[in-house]
Design a protein around this motif. Structure first.
Motif, short mmCIF file in Angstrom:
data_model
loop_
_atom_site.label_atom_id
_atom_site.label_comp_id
_atom_site.label_asym_id
_atom_site.label_seq_id
_atom_site.Cartn_x
_atom_site.Cartn_y
_atom_site.Cartn_z
N ASP A 20 0.84 -1.19 0.00
CA ASP A 20 0.00 0.00 0.00
C ASP A 20 0.88 1.25 0.00
O ASP A 20 1.65 1.46 0.93
N GLY A 21 0.84 2.01 -1.05
CA GLY A 21 1.62 3.23 -1.14
C GLY A 21 2.90 3.11 -1.94
O GLY A 21 3.65 4.07 -2.06
N GLY A 22 3.20 1.95 -2.49
CA GLY A 22 4.42 1.84 -3.28
C GLY A 22 4.81 0.40 -3.56
O GLY A 22 3.98 -0.50 -3.52
N ALA A 23 6.07 0.21 -3.82
CA ALA A 23 6.60 -1.13 -4.11
C ALA A 23 8.10 -1.11 -3.92
O ALA A 23 8.74 -0.08 -4.08
N ASP A 24 8.64 -2.27 -3.61
CA ASP A 24 10.09 -2.46 -3.58
C ASP A 24 10.45 -3.32 -4.78
O ASP A 24 9.71 -4.24 -5.13
N VAL A 25 11.57 -3.01 -5.40
CA VAL A 25 12.07 -3.80 -6.52
C VAL A 25 13.49 -4.20 -6.18
O VAL A 25 14.33 -3.35 -5.87
N GLY A 28 12.62 7.28 -13.12
CA GLY A 28 13.09 8.18 -12.07
C GLY A 28 11.99 8.94 -11.36
O GLY A 28 12.10 9.23 -10.16
N ALA A 29 10.92 9.25 -12.06
CA ALA A 29 9.82 9.99 -11.45
C ALA A 29 9.10 9.16 -10.39
O ALA A 29 8.38 9.70 -9.55
N TRP A 30 9.29 7.86 -10.43
CA TRP A 30 8.61 6.98 -9.48
C TRP A 30 9.44 6.74 -8.22
O TRP A 30 8.94 6.17 -7.25
N VAL A 31 10.68 7.15 -8.22
CA VAL A 31 11.58 6.90 -7.08
C VAL A 31 11.29 7.89 -5.97
O VAL A 31 11.01 9.06 -6.22
N SER A 32 11.40 7.44 -4.74
CA SER A 32 11.17 8.29 -3.59
C SER A 32 12.09 9.51 -3.64
O SER A 32 13.25 9.39 -4.00
N PRO A 33 11.60 10.68 -3.23
CA PRO A 33 12.45 11.87 -3.18
C PRO A 33 13.46 11.81 -2.04
O PRO A 33 14.39 12.62 -1.99
N ALA A 68 16.67 10.99 -0.08
CA ALA A 68 18.03 10.80 -0.62
C ALA A 68 18.47 9.34 -0.64
O ALA A 68 19.24 8.92 -1.52
N SER A 69 17.96 8.52 0.28
CA SER A 69 18.31 7.12 0.32
C SER A 69 17.54 6.30 -0.72
O SER A 69 17.85 5.15 -0.97
N GLY A 70 16.50 6.91 -1.30
CA GLY A 70 15.66 6.20 -2.26
C GLY A 70 14.56 5.39 -1.59
O GLY A 70 13.79 4.72 -2.25
N LEU A 71 14.53 5.44 -0.27
CA LEU A 71 13.51 4.67 0.47
C LEU A 71 12.29 5.50 0.74
O LEU A 71 12.32 6.67 0.83
#
Length: 51
Positions: free
Chosen positions: A20-25, A41-46, A48-51
């Motif tokens: 819910d709210g995203g996904a891990d790849v 890139g637009a789908w990656v968390s803002p 800095a760690s990418g999480l």
């Protein structure tokens, strides 16, 4: 709601974990990660760690 679902290729080299709210790849190499980050890139968390 369906919890604890992982989608993977038969070699377990690419794993997709939606939630819910995203996904891990999880990918087999840093190069694959970088190519996916460039393409989506637009789908990656803002964060800095990418999480």
């Amino acid at each position: 709601m369906l919890a604890g679902v992982f989608v993977a290729d038969t070699g377990m080299r690419h794993i997709h974990h939606p939630y819910d709210g995203g996904a891990d790849v999880v990918l087999a190499s840093a190069g694959e990660r970088d190519r996916l980050r460039e393409r989506f890139g637009a789908w990656v968390s803002p964060n800095a760690s990418g999480l």
